[in-house]
Design a protein around this motif. Structure first.
Motif, PDB file in Angstrom:
ATOM      1  N   LEU A   1       0.818  -1.055   0.202  1.00 17.13           N
ATOM      2  CA  LEU A   1       0.253  -0.254  -0.038  1.00 17.13           C
ATOM      3  C   LEU A   1       1.029   1.023   0.220  1.00 17.13           C
ATOM      4  N   PHE A   2       1.949   0.977   0.839  1.00 19.71           N
ATOM      5  CA  PHE A   2       2.364   2.193   1.326  1.00 19.71           C
ATOM      6  C   PHE A   2       3.424   3.022  -0.176  1.00 19.71           C
ATOM      7  N   GLY A   3       4.127   1.310  -1.092  1.00 25.05           N
ATOM      8  CA  GLY A   3       4.777   1.607  -2.154  1.00 25.05           C
ATOM      9  C   GLY A   3       4.011   1.795  -3.569  1.00 25.05           C
TER      10      GLY A   3
ATOM     11  N   PRO B   1      13.782  15.368  -1.726  1.00 21.58           N
ATOM     12  CA  PRO B   1      13.621  16.597  -1.978  1.00 21.58           C
ATOM     13  C   PRO B   1      12.588  17.084  -1.881  1.00 21.58           C
ATOM     14  N   GLY B   2      12.363  18.267  -1.127  1.00 19.93           N
ATOM     15  CA  GLY B   2      10.847  18.805  -0.694  1.00 19.93           C
ATOM     16  C   GLY B   2       9.773  17.521   0.072  1.00 19.93           C
ATOM     17  N   TYR B   3       9.788  16.883  -0.024  1.00 22.60           N
ATOM     18  CA  TYR B   3       8.823  16.266   0.628  1.00 22.60           C
ATOM     19  C   TYR B   3       9.586  14.999   2.218  1.00 22.60           C
TER      20      TYR B   3
ATOM     21  N   VAL C   1      10.333  13.833   5.073  1.00 20.61           N
ATOM     22  CA  VAL C   1      11.467  11.970   6.051  1.00 20.61           C
ATOM     23  C   VAL C   1      10.108  12.198   7.008  1.00 20.61           C
ATOM     24  N   LEU C   2       9.775  10.326   6.753  1.00 20.20           N
ATOM     25  CA  LEU C   2       7.989   9.703   7.484  1.00 20.20           C
ATOM     26  C   LEU C   2       9.647   8.736   8.786  1.00 20.20           C
ATOM     27  N   ALA C   3      10.944   8.189   8.179  1.00 24.30           N
ATOM     28  CA  ALA C   3      11.439   7.851   9.414  1.00 24.30           C
ATOM     29  C   ALA C   3      12.192   8.521  10.108  1.00 24.30           C
TER      30      ALA C   3
ATOM     31  N   TRP D   1       8.310  15.369  13.670  1.00 24.00           N
ATOM     32  CA  TRP D   1       6.918  15.809  13.359  1.00 24.00           C
ATOM     33  C   TRP D   1       6.728  16.880  12.920  1.00 24.00           C
ATOM     34  N   LEU D   2       6.122  17.214  11.493  1.00 25.93           N
ATOM     35  CA  LEU D   2       5.220  18.251  11.575  1.00 25.93           C
ATOM     36  C   LEU D   2       4.455  18.136  12.086  1.00 25.93           C
ATOM     37  N   TYR D   3       3.622  17.788  12.024  1.00 27.87           N
ATOM     38  CA  TYR D   3       1.773  17.294  12.900  1.00 27.87           C
ATOM     39  C   TYR D   3       1.724  16.793  13.682  1.00 27.87           C
TER      40      TYR D   3
ATOM     41  N   GLN E   1      -4.615  11.134  11.259  1.00 25.59           N
ATOM     42  CA  GLN E   1      -4.994  12.327  10.724  1.00 25.59           C
ATOM     43  C   GLN E   1      -5.104  13.216   9.450  1.00 25.59           C
ATOM     44  N   SER E   2      -3.221  12.794   9.758  1.00 25.78           N
ATOM     45  CA  SER E   2      -2.300  13.577   8.549  1.00 25.78           C
ATOM     46  C   SER E   2      -2.856  12.458   7.285  1.00 25.78           C
ATOM     47  N   ILE E   3      -2.649  11.420   7.270  1.00 25.04           N
ATOM     48  CA  ILE E   3      -3.310  10.486   6.360  1.00 25.04           C
ATOM     49  C   ILE E   3      -4.616  10.970   5.774  1.00 25.04           C
TER      50      ILE E   3
ATOM     51  N   GLY F   1      -4.986  15.254   4.889  1.00 27.46           N
ATOM     52  CA  GLY F   1      -4.001  16.052   4.259  1.00 27.46           C
ATOM     53  C   GLY F   1      -3.638  16.516   5.440  1.00 27.46           C
ATOM     54  N   ARG F   2      -2.662  17.396   4.631  1.00 26.10           N
ATOM     55  CA  ARG F   2      -1.655  18.634   5.375  1.00 26.10           C
ATOM     56  C   ARG F   2      -1.690  19.939   4.285  1.00 26.10           C
ATOM     57  N   GLN F   3      -1.811  20.623   4.558  1.00 31.66           N
ATOM     58  CA  GLN F   3      -1.053  21.945   4.001  1.00 31.66           C
ATOM     59  C   GLN F   3      -0.998  22.798   5.001  1.00 31.66           C
ATOM     60  N   GLY F   4       1.131  22.806   5.461  1.00 36.15           N
ATOM     61  CA  GLY F   4       1.039  23.786   6.590  1.00 36.15           C
ATOM     62  C   GLY F   4       1.323  25.446   4.969  1.00 36.15           C
TER      63      GLY F   4
ATOM     64  N   ASN G   1       6.617  25.120  -1.979  1.00 36.97           N
ATOM     65  CA  ASN G   1       4.985  24.373  -2.745  1.00 36.97           C
ATOM     66  C   ASN G   1       4.596  22.958  -1.255  1.00 36.97           C
ATOM     67  N   ALA G   2       3.733  22.076  -0.634  1.00 40.36           N
ATOM     68  CA  ALA G   2       3.966  21.308   0.574  1.00 40.36           C
ATOM     69  C   ALA G   2       2.578  21.474   0.655  1.00 40.36           C
ATOM     70  N   GLU G   3       1.834  20.439  -0.333  1.00 45.22           N
ATOM     71  CA  GLU G   3       0.881  19.416   0.155  1.00 45.22           C
ATOM     72  C   GLU G   3       0.714  18.443  -0.061  1.00 45.22           C
TER      73      GLU G   3
ATOM     74  N   SER H   1      -5.274  14.347   0.677  1.00 47.91           N
ATOM     75  CA  SER H   1      -6.087  13.481   1.844  1.00 47.91           C
ATOM     76  C   SER H   1      -6.519  12.288   0.857  1.00 47.91           C
ATOM     77  N   TRP H   2      -6.472  10.992   1.896  1.00 49.09           N
ATOM     78  CA  TRP H   2      -6.482  10.356   1.422  1.00 49.09           C
ATOM     79  C   TRP H   2      -8.256   9.037   2.239  1.00 49.09           C
ATOM     80  N   GLN H   3      -8.617   9.830   2.361  1.00 46.86           N
ATOM     81  CA  GLN H   3     -10.488   9.195   2.564  1.00 46.86           C
ATOM     82  C   GLN H   3     -10.795   9.248   1.582  1.00 46.86           C
TER      83      GLN H   3
HETATM   84  C1  HEC Z   1       2.161  14.168  -3.602  1.00 47.15           C
HETATM   85  C2  HEC Z   1       3.102  13.685  -2.831  1.00 47.15           C
HETATM   86  C3  HEC Z   1       2.261  12.960  -1.617  1.00 47.15           C
HETATM   87  C4  HEC Z   1       2.214  11.954  -0.734  1.00 47.15           C
HETATM   88  C5  HEC Z   1       1.759  10.670  -2.594  1.00 47.15           C
HETATM   89  C6  HEC Z   1       1.855  11.717  -0.077  1.00 47.15           C
HETATM   90  N1  HEC Z   1       2.638  12.331   0.607  1.00 47.15           N
HETATM   91 FE1  HEC Z   1       2.519  12.756   3.010  1.00 47.15          FE
HETATM   92  N2  HEC Z   1       2.822  14.559   2.725  1.00 47.15           N
HETATM   93  C7  HEC Z   1       3.220  15.411   1.378  1.00 47.15           C
HETATM   94  C8  HEC Z   1       3.565  16.289   2.293  1.00 47.15           C
HETATM   95  C9  HEC Z   1       4.485  17.184   1.057  1.00 47.15           C
HETATM   96  C10 HEC Z   1       3.714  16.239   3.215  1.00 47.15           C
HETATM   97  C11 HEC Z   1       4.288  17.700   4.290  1.00 47.15           C
HETATM   98  C12 HEC Z   1       2.852  18.300   4.051  1.00 47.15           C
HETATM   99  C13 HEC Z   1       3.132  19.788   4.855  1.00 47.15           C
HETATM  100  O1  HEC Z   1       4.686  20.527   4.743  1.00 47.15           O
HETATM  101  O2  HEC Z   1       2.165  20.808   5.670  1.00 47.15           O
HETATM  102  C14 HEC Z   1       3.482  14.816   3.926  1.00 47.15           C
HETATM  103  C15 HEC Z   1       2.803  14.864   5.118  1.00 47.15           C
HETATM  104  C16 HEC Z   1       2.544  13.954   5.571  1.00 47.15           C
HETATM  105  C17 HEC Z   1       2.587  13.386   7.341  1.00 47.15           C
HETATM  106  C18 HEC Z   1       2.773  14.045   8.209  1.00 47.15           C
HETATM  107  C19 HEC Z   1       4.681  14.188   8.672  1.00 47.15           C
HETATM  108  C20 HEC Z   1       4.892  14.878   9.646  1.00 47.15           C
HETATM  109  O3  HEC Z   1       5.685  15.701   9.840  1.00 47.15           O
HETATM  110  O4  HEC Z   1       3.627  14.620  10.695  1.00 47.15           O
HETATM  111  C21 HEC Z   1       2.470  11.886   7.144  1.00 47.15           C
HETATM  112  C22 HEC Z   1       2.131  10.668   8.419  1.00 47.15           C
HETATM  113  C23 HEC Z   1       2.080  11.759   6.081  1.00 47.15           C
HETATM  114  N3  HEC Z   1       2.030  12.194   4.737  1.00 47.15           N
HETATM  115  C24 HEC Z   1       2.275   9.777   5.607  1.00 47.15           C
HETATM  116  C25 HEC Z   1       1.860   9.910   3.612  1.00 47.15           C
HETATM  117  C26 HEC Z   1       0.811   8.852   3.268  1.00 47.15           C
HETATM  118  C27 HEC Z   1       1.361   7.123   4.247  1.00 47.15           C
HETATM  119  C28 HEC Z   1       0.976   8.477   2.110  1.00 47.15           C
HETATM  120  C29 HEC Z   1       0.136   7.372   1.165  1.00 47.15           C
HETATM  121  C30 HEC Z   1      -1.315   6.949   1.470  1.00 47.15           C
HETATM  122  C31 HEC Z   1       1.192   9.559   1.962  1.00 47.15           C
HETATM  123  N4  HEC Z   1       1.882  10.764   2.500  1.00 47.15           N
HETATM  124  C32 HEC Z   1       0.894  10.153   0.249  1.00 47.15           C
HETATM  125  C33 HEC Z   1       3.245  14.418   0.183  1.00 47.15           C
HETATM  126  C34 HEC Z   1       2.409  13.284   0.024  1.00 47.15           C
END
Ligand code: HEC
Ligand code: HEC
Length: 281
Positions: A115-117, A132-134, A136-138, A142-144, A153-155, A158-161, A252-254, A257-259
């Motif tokens: 799913l993650f892949g 770059p620009g995205y 690191v989750l590992a 944490w931003l949020y 909630q992030s997944i 969605g999030r947009q700082g 740009n940082a978006e 939303s996955w719901q």
């Molecule tokens: C189109 C690119 C993109 C995709 C695809 C994407 N993300 Fe993100 N994700 C981002 C960006 C950009 C941010 C940071 C948002 C911000 O800076 O406000 C983020 C933030 C996050 C965060 C919050 C991290 C934090 O530090 O708090 C999590 C958790 C996360 N993503 C998980 C996922 C998961 C799980 C998936 C797959 C379902 C996913 N993302 C798919 C671009 C993406």
């Protein structure tokens, strides 16, 4: 060639080349003949047992009735039986409850990898290593917030700082430079502008350690989202902000939303998967 022995045994075909070179008519060795007959018998048996010859209305089905799709379906049923035991428990549990259930946790971590892949690695890198620009989750920045519910909630939503260009303050070029140098040195509060005219503290916190409620990052660690934390990169972020609609050069940082795209269970799986990358709290 020696002609002391007669190499032609049971005779020759009668053709002779170069005076004494002839073609013998000896039968092949016995082991070879056994092999020959054994192989055609085997082929015949195989075609009786398995689907083979063209037949009325299709092909001969073989006496065993074996089909590759049948084998596939049996294997799949076996896998689904193993999965079903876990999958049936997931809808009734929160991500936090899955996290503390060793067996479920183990299952979810394995099954969420694909799913993650498929959905996340394009932006976050395989294994959450970032791009770059995205973010690191590992890691444990944490931003949020790295609590399991925050990750869900992030997944899900969605999030947009948002950081306005120049932090929303009317900073001069010289002031932007001063702040950029202080932030690049991971010591933002060393500039009086940070808490003063720049009002950076309002989002990044009085000590510069960020604010997860706003997605404002810690500026005192060495972890950089945009560029590598050089004075130039930081200066650009301050000048143009992040997701500032009024600044065409804004970073740009978006996080989408996955719901709508993933089921609730899939989102829980991903949250547990992301949580175990290392930095979850
Ligand atoms: C189109 C690119 C993109 C995709 C695809 C994407 N993300 Fe993100 N994700 C981002 C960006 C950009 C941010 C940071 C948002 C911000 O800076 O406000 C983020 C933030 C996050 C965060 C919050 C991290 C934090 O530090 O708090 C999590 C958790 C996360 N993503 C998980 C996922 C998961 C799980 C998936 C797959 C379902 C996913 N993302 C798919 C671009 C993406
Ligand atoms: C209104 C809130 C807000 C204010 C005010 C603000 N920031 Fe930000 N800043 C953010 C947010 C949110 C992000 C992260 C955006 C994202 O990743 O989605 C950010 C990101 C950054 C980054 C990028 C960090 C990285 O890892 O690359 C730097 C540098 C930064 N801010 C410096 C400053 C400075 C210096 C000031 C004061 C002039 C300031 N910010 C004022 C909200 C703010």
């Amino acid at each position: 060639m020696s002609d002391q022995k007669n190499p032609y045994g049971s005779g020759t075909t009668g053709h002779v080349w170069d005076e004494n070179l002839a073609e013998a008519t000896n039968p092949p060795p016995k082991w070879w003949m056994i092999g020959l007959h054994a192989s055609w018998i085997l082929v015949l048996l195989y075609t009786i047992v398995y689907p083979s010859w063209p037949w009325f209305g299709g092909a001969f089905q073989g006496v065993l009735g074996w089909t590759s799709i049948g084998e596939y379906k049996r294997d799949l049923a076996a896998i689904n039986e193993v999965r079903g035991k876990y999958e049936s428990q997931l809808p009734g549990k929160s991500a936090a409850a899955i996290l503390v259930d060793d067996e479920l946790n183990e299952y979810v971590r394995r099954s969420a990898k694909v799913l993650f892949g498929e959905n996340c690695a394009a932006c976050h890198g395989s294994g959450g290593g970032g791009n770059p620009g995205y973010p690191v989750l590992a890691d444990d920045e944490w931003l949020y917030g790295g609590e399991i519910d925050k990750i869900v909630q992030s997944i899900s939503a969605g999030r947009q700082g948002m950081m306005p260009a120049r932090g929303g303050a009317a900073l001069t070029e010289a002031e932007v430079d001063e702040l950029a140098r202080a932030v690049a040195a991971t010591d933002p509060t060393s500039s009086p502008l940070y808490s003063g005219k720049g009002t950076c503290f309002a989002c990044h916190g009085p000590d510069g350690k960020g604010n997860p409620a706003l997605g404002a990052p810690d500026l005192t660690d060495q972890i950089w989202r945009f560029g590598d934390g050089s004075v130039e990169d930081v200066r650009y972020t301050i000048l143009h902000g992040v997701n500032d609609a009024n600044d065409p050069g804004s970073r740009n940082a978006e996080m989408p939303s996955w719901q709508e795209r993933l089921s609730e269970t899939e989102i829980k799986k991903l949250a547990v998967y992301v949580h175990q990358f290392g930095g979850g709290k």
